[in-house]
Design a protein around this motif. Sequence first.
Motif, short mmCIF file in Angstrom:
data_model
loop_
_atom_site.label_atom_id
_atom_site.label_comp_id
_atom_site.label_asym_id
_atom_site.label_seq_id
_atom_site.Cartn_x
_atom_site.Cartn_y
_atom_site.Cartn_z
N LYS A 58 0.77 -1.19 0.03
CA LYS A 58 0.03 -0.01 0.09
C LYS A 58 0.92 1.24 0.09
O LYS A 58 1.92 1.30 0.85
CB LYS A 58 -0.92 -0.05 1.11
CG LYS A 58 -2.15 -0.90 1.04
CD LYS A 58 -3.01 -0.54 2.27
CE LYS A 58 -3.99 -1.97 2.43
NZ LYS A 58 -3.99 -2.38 3.75
N GLY A 59 0.42 2.09 -0.72
CA GLY A 59 1.00 3.41 -0.67
C GLY A 59 1.44 3.96 -2.10
O GLY A 59 1.42 3.51 -2.95
N ILE A 60 1.85 5.49 -1.98
CA ILE A 60 1.93 6.16 -2.93
C ILE A 60 3.45 7.03 -2.60
O ILE A 60 3.55 7.53 -1.65
CB ILE A 60 0.69 7.10 -3.55
CG1 ILE A 60 -0.40 6.60 -3.75
CG2 ILE A 60 1.34 8.02 -4.51
CD1 ILE A 60 -1.75 7.46 -3.73
N SER A 61 4.21 7.01 -3.64
CA SER A 61 5.53 8.10 -3.46
C SER A 61 5.83 8.23 -4.95
O SER A 61 5.55 7.95 -6.02
CB SER A 61 6.56 6.87 -3.09
OG SER A 61 6.91 5.94 -3.81
N VAL A 62 6.45 9.90 -4.45
CA VAL A 62 6.95 10.43 -5.68
C VAL A 62 8.18 10.68 -5.59
O VAL A 62 8.63 11.21 -4.71
CB VAL A 62 6.14 11.78 -5.87
CG1 VAL A 62 6.71 12.50 -7.01
CG2 VAL A 62 4.74 11.66 -5.88
N SER A 63 9.08 10.16 -6.65
CA SER A 63 10.77 10.56 -6.48
C SER A 63 11.08 11.15 -8.00
O SER A 63 10.82 10.60 -8.83
CB SER A 63 11.37 9.39 -5.99
OG SER A 63 11.91 8.68 -7.02
N GLY A 64 11.53 12.14 -7.96
CA GLY A 64 12.13 12.64 -9.07
C GLY A 64 10.78 13.00 -10.25
O GLY A 64 9.90 13.41 -9.81
#
Lengths: 265, 153
Positions: A58-64
């Motif tokens: 589960k989860g959302i991440s933004v990288s670059g």
Amino acid sequence: MYDFAYHKPSSVADAVAARSGAEDGTYVAGGMTLVPTLKQRLAQPSDLVDLGGVGELKGISVSGNTVTIKAMTTHAAVANSSEVQAAIPALAALAGGIGDPQVRNRGTIGGSIANNDPAADYPAACLALGATIKTDKRELSADDFFTGLFETALEDGEMVVSISFPKPEKAAYQKFDNPASRYALVGVFAAKTGSGARVAVTGAGQDGVFRVPAMESALSTNWSAGAVDGIAVDAGTLNADIHASAEYRAHLITVMAKRAVSAAG
Amino acid sequence: MPTVSMTVNGKQVSGEVEGRTLLVQFLRENLHMTGTHVGCDTSQCGACVVHVNGDSMKSCTLLAVQADGTDVTTIEGLADGDTLHPMQEAFRDNHGLQCGFCTPGMVMSAVDLVKKNPKASEHEIREWLEGNICRCTGYHNIVKSIQQAQQTM
Ligand SMILES: Cc1cc2nc3c(=O)[nH]c(=O)nc-3n(C[C@H](O)[C@H](O)[C@H](O)COP(=O)(O)OP(=O)(O)OC[C@H]3O[C@@H](n4cnc5c(N)ncnc54)[C@H](O)[C@@H]3O)c2cc1C
Ligand code: FES
Ligand code: FES
């Protein structure tokens, strides 16, 4: 519904093990597709492996420039995520237009793409944005992942773990929804990316979601609704049902493509 | 057979179920709480909507085992003794129901909307009700009821 053995593992490794130890097992995510299918006795799995207890899914991440959404993230979580809204607003809007609020509170991105319903919304976003699908075994491009009607490159027991979307320069999704089911009669996702335009169509193809190369090359040189105006998809490759003929769907694809490009700005 | 435990309307309950038992069956048949209705077998009508951990969900499309350990609120859990919940009161004041079959799901769905989006416009209310089908009212009075509850909730 036929009965089955139920498992609720708490890690990806345990889920894969439970699934491979079962005679004819299946994963259940939100259950918004699987439970109705079981209720109609259209499937009879021996075991259900519930991914609902696997926190690492589960989860959302933004990288670059990349937005990564884990498989068990619900449509509501994607729609309401300020990170997704900021990075790829078209994706948040698409998630917010799936089914109804109660379906969005349970249904997941992993379940949606693993199921690859020919009228589902997410497959169009994956294909148009050039997403990468990560499984418990490997990484696949969206172009390789969606292989046909309700078919994907997933092997028996292989699990979708996350989906990574590169941020486009601009993008929009326009769906002409079936007024009863809210699934797409035709949905077009248009994206302007660093390596050219990409256009994906859901709801219409006999083999499920597909790209439209003629529109992509026109939009790559001239990103405007007018550029796709005269470009039609051959109705011979589209499906027809009580809701719409293949010719009507072909017409709608051009209309929705124009609207998507205008909406993207 | 699996055993499930959950909190339903503030009370801890548990029971033996089959893997295939739906949450709505557990509520109606094990707990004898028949306020939650079943109106279809295609997950489209919303008569079965309850809250699970604070979000509205279709209890006909959720296995009881999937709801193990959760906090469930049904239509029976809204009123405070003899005092109706403001949403129930609003449905009564505005003739927001006729036969009443869709009403438990409508009210549960509407309460979730007003909690999450207290200032929802008429258009947003109508969009939110996409998953709740009513064969009687034509929806106008349901929308009016929800607009009243926006003021009183
Ligand atoms: C009334 C209604 C309206 C809907 N409208 C729309 C709509 O407008 N647009 C749209 O796109 N969809 C729509 N849907 C479908 C909805 O989006 C589903 O949530 C989605 O298709 C499946 O996701 P799920 O999490 O519920 O998966 P499930 O039903 O739990 O699983 C579906 C399939 O995927 C497999 N699976 C699930 N997760 C994984 C994983 N991580 N790895 C490998 N396999 C996996 C399961 O084994 C199963 O075969 C609608 C559904 C309903 C009931
Ligand atoms: S009974 Fe119709 S959606 Fe649940
Ligand atoms: S009041 Fe009869 S179905 Fe809604």
